[in-house]
Scaffold this motif. Structure first.
Motif: not given
Length: 210
Positions: A179-204
């Motif tokens: 089964n496959f899915s894919g998409g694009i995402g956005f990560r808010v980074r503070v120095r070396s840490a990712i503090v927030s993540r939002t993904d837009f994903a699609v599948s069948r």
């Protein structure tokens, strides 16, 4: 460890599972029981950051064994394997991230694996284009790749592809009929840490925002 399983109907407004599937497809449903569990794990983590890695990787393995001490119906053993690797390039401004995971579950003779302890795929961390707990069976395999790059000093973007499946038999744990899915995402980074993540994903099965 010790586990008490309370498996009655939920109260969150969803259609009860026993109205969607026949009882013989729901091992462990509405059969409260108690488990004892032992396990061990080995984890080799050589990432440069645990919160926002850009190089290095992870090698991990875990073994667990469950005994159904009440009904003596759901005893099983389970092994998990995980591999992650991060490849930076262009002065570490871009990263290719790869992940693979396999979970193998074996019921003991005359026993079954209850649905609430079977491996699952789907949701916010794997097969993101499918709803949470979408796929479930005795064995699971997951493969994922993600390309990450800096959009600004504190914003990172990504393009990702997920593939995975669950199967009842170990011989079918292979990279076919996934089964496959894919998409694009956005990560808010503070120095070396990712503090927030939002993904837009699609599948069948449609579109999801994670």
């Amino acid at each position: 460890g010790y586990l008490h399983a309370d498996t009655g109907r939920g109260t969150d407004g969803f259609t009860p599972i026993d109205e969607l599937f026949p009882p013989d497809q729901l091992p462990g449903y509405d059969q409260d029981t108690e488990f004892t569990r032992i396990g061990a794990f080995v984890d080799f983590d050589y990432r440069d950051s645990r919160t926002g890695p850009r190089s290095g990787g992870v090698l991990g393995m875990r073994y667990r064994e469950y005994w159904d001490i009440d009904k003596k119906t759901f005893a099983f053993r389970q092994t998990e394997y995980e591999f992650q690797q991060y490849f930076p390039y262009f002065n570490r401004g871009r990263v290719l991230a790869m992940r693979a995971a396999v979970v193998l579950t074996f019921p003991k003779e005359g026993n079954e694996v209850p649905i609430y302890l079977q491996p699952v795929l789907g949701g916010n961390d794997d097969l993101r284009g499918f709803g949470g707990y979408r796929f479930r069976d005795n064995h699971s395999v997951y493969l994922g790749v993600e390309h990450r790059w800096h959009a600004s000093s504190n914003l990172e973007m990504s393009a990702f592809l997920d593939a995975g499946k669950v199967v009842p038999l170990k011989k079918d744990v292979d990279p076919t009929h996934m089964n496959f899915s894919g998409g694009i995402g956005f990560r808010v980074r503070v120095r070396s840490a990712i503090v927030s993540r939002t993904d837009f994903a699609v599948s069948r099965e449609g579109f999801r925002i994670v």
